[in-house]
Scaffold this motif. Structure first.
Motif, short mmCIF file in Angstrom:
data_model
loop_
_atom_site.label_atom_id
_atom_site.label_comp_id
_atom_site.label_asym_id
_atom_site.label_seq_id
_atom_site.Cartn_x
_atom_site.Cartn_y
_atom_site.Cartn_z
N ILE A 76 0.82 -1.21 0.00
CA ILE A 76 0.00 0.00 0.00
C ILE A 76 0.85 1.26 0.00
CG2 ILE A 76 -2.01 -1.12 1.02
CD1 ILE A 76 -1.18 0.23 3.71
N ALA A 77 2.15 1.10 0.28
CA ALA A 77 3.08 2.24 0.24
C ALA A 77 4.50 1.72 0.13
CB ALA A 77 2.93 3.12 1.48
N TYR A 78 5.34 2.52 -0.50
CA TYR A 78 6.77 2.22 -0.66
C TYR A 78 7.50 3.50 -0.24
CZ TYR A 78 11.15 1.09 -3.10
OH TYR A 78 12.46 0.84 -3.42
N LEU A 79 8.19 3.44 0.89
CA LEU A 79 8.82 4.63 1.47
C LEU A 79 10.33 4.49 1.47
CD1 LEU A 79 6.48 5.04 4.58
CD2 LEU A 79 6.16 5.97 2.27
N ILE A 80 10.99 5.58 1.12
CA ILE A 80 12.45 5.62 1.10
C ILE A 80 12.93 6.35 2.35
CG2 ILE A 80 14.47 6.41 -0.20
CD1 ILE A 80 12.50 6.39 -2.68
N LYS A 81 13.82 5.67 3.09
CA LYS A 81 14.40 6.26 4.31
C LYS A 81 15.34 7.40 3.93
CE LYS A 81 14.58 1.77 6.68
NZ LYS A 81 15.51 0.79 7.26
N PRO A 82 15.35 8.47 4.66
CA PRO A 82 14.41 8.81 5.73
C PRO A 82 13.08 9.27 5.13
CG PRO A 82 15.94 10.61 5.43
CD PRO A 82 16.36 9.53 4.47
N PHE A 83 11.99 8.86 5.73
CA PHE A 83 10.66 9.24 5.24
C PHE A 83 9.98 10.13 6.26
CE2 PHE A 83 10.72 4.93 6.97
CZ PHE A 83 9.88 5.06 8.06
N SER A 84 9.00 10.88 5.81
CA SER A 84 8.28 11.78 6.72
C SER A 84 7.28 10.99 7.56
CB SER A 84 7.53 12.85 5.92
OG SER A 84 6.45 12.27 5.22
N ALA A 85 6.94 11.55 8.70
CA ALA A 85 5.94 10.92 9.57
C ALA A 85 4.63 10.75 8.82
CB ALA A 85 5.74 11.77 10.82
N THR A 86 4.23 11.76 8.08
CA THR A 86 2.97 11.71 7.35
C THR A 86 2.95 10.59 6.32
OG1 THR A 86 2.70 14.09 7.65
CG2 THR A 86 1.40 13.07 5.89
N SER A 87 4.06 10.37 5.64
CA SER A 87 4.08 9.34 4.59
C SER A 87 3.89 7.94 5.18
CB SER A 87 5.37 9.42 3.77
OG SER A 87 6.49 9.09 4.57
N LEU A 88 4.23 7.75 6.45
CA LEU A 88 4.01 6.46 7.10
C LEU A 88 2.61 6.40 7.73
CD1 LEU A 88 5.05 3.68 8.01
CD2 LEU A 88 5.87 4.79 10.09
N ILE A 89 2.20 7.46 8.38
CA ILE A 89 0.93 7.44 9.11
C ILE A 89 -0.28 7.45 8.18
CG2 ILE A 89 -0.50 8.76 10.72
CD1 ILE A 89 1.85 7.16 12.00
N GLU A 90 -0.23 8.15 7.07
CA GLU A 90 -1.39 8.23 6.18
C GLU A 90 -1.85 6.86 5.66
OE1 GLU A 90 -3.72 10.54 5.53
OE2 GLU A 90 -2.66 11.53 7.16
N PRO A 91 -0.98 6.02 5.13
CA PRO A 91 -1.47 4.71 4.69
C PRO A 91 -2.00 3.86 5.85
CG PRO A 91 0.90 4.91 4.26
CD PRO A 91 0.42 6.22 4.77
N ILE A 92 -1.43 4.02 7.03
CA ILE A 92 -1.92 3.27 8.20
C ILE A 92 -3.32 3.76 8.57
CG2 ILE A 92 -1.55 2.79 10.65
CD1 ILE A 92 1.49 2.92 10.03
N ARG A 93 -3.52 5.06 8.52
CA ARG A 93 -4.86 5.62 8.79
C ARG A 93 -5.88 5.08 7.80
NH1 ARG A 93 -3.03 11.67 10.05
NH2 ARG A 93 -2.73 11.44 12.29
N LYS A 94 -5.48 4.97 6.53
CA LYS A 94 -6.40 4.45 5.51
C LYS A 94 -6.77 2.99 5.80
CE LYS A 94 -5.08 7.53 1.78
NZ LYS A 94 -4.44 7.67 0.49
N VAL A 95 -5.77 2.19 6.22
CA VAL A 95 -6.05 0.80 6.57
C VAL A 95 -7.01 0.76 7.77
CG1 VAL A 95 -5.05 -1.32 7.52
CG2 VAL A 95 -3.91 -0.14 5.64
N ALA A 96 -6.73 1.57 8.78
CA ALA A 96 -7.55 1.58 9.99
C ALA A 96 -8.99 2.00 9.68
CB ALA A 96 -6.94 2.51 11.04
N ALA A 97 -9.15 2.85 8.67
CA ALA A 97 -10.49 3.31 8.29
C ALA A 97 -11.16 2.39 7.27
CB ALA A 97 -10.38 4.73 7.71
N GLY A 98 -10.43 1.34 6.88
CA GLY A 98 -10.99 0.39 5.91
C GLY A 98 -10.92 0.88 4.48
N LEU A 99 -10.04 1.82 4.19
CA LEU A 99 -9.95 2.41 2.86
C LEU A 99 -8.81 1.84 2.03
CD1 LEU A 99 -10.56 6.11 3.88
CD2 LEU A 99 -12.22 4.49 2.99
N ALA A 100 -7.99 0.97 2.59
CA ALA A 100 -6.85 0.42 1.84
C ALA A 100 -6.97 -1.08 1.72
CB ALA A 100 -5.55 0.79 2.52
#
Length: 124
Positions: free
Chosen positions: A100-124
């Protein structure tokens, strides 16, 4: 593990594990940390997991191989890949394995949290 769903984090870099744990906690998520693919292989509580944050370049195994093994075992949790060694071939293999996401270190907090929020909301 608590009743609320946790994010499973697999990375062989202790600093990354600590930072991701802190970030997840700040945003209200529990985490279960694994410092190797081998340690993660012994985990069997996927029922309480929200998703997996999976480093691509683990000490003795590729995170992409770990993802394929999970799929073969019938475990279809959403995966967010993280890597410090980005290249086109690895990125394409990661996308093809299903993430659902491919992040390159170092990544921003938002780039990690947003896909997790989508999963938690049932959107991913």
């Amino acid at each position: 593990m608590a009743d609320r769903k946790a994010v499973l984090v697999v990375d062989d870099d202790p600093g990354t594990l600590k930072g991701v744990k802190r970030l997840l906690r700040e945003h209200g998520y529990d985490s279960v940390l694994f410092s190797s693919a081998e340690a993660f292989r012994n985990h069997d509580d996927f029922e309480h997991a929200l998703c997996i944050v999976l480093d691509i370049n683990l000490d003795h195994e590729s995170g992409i191989e770990v993802r394929h093994r999970l799929k073969a075992a019938g475990i279809s949790l959403p995966v967010i890949y993280i890597t410090a060694n980005d290249n086109h071939a690895v990125r394409m293999a990661a996308m093809e394995s299903g993430c659902i996401a491919y992040l390159i270190k170092p990544f921003s907090a938002t780039s990690l949290i947003e896909p997790i929020r989508k999963v938690a909301a049932g959107l991913a």
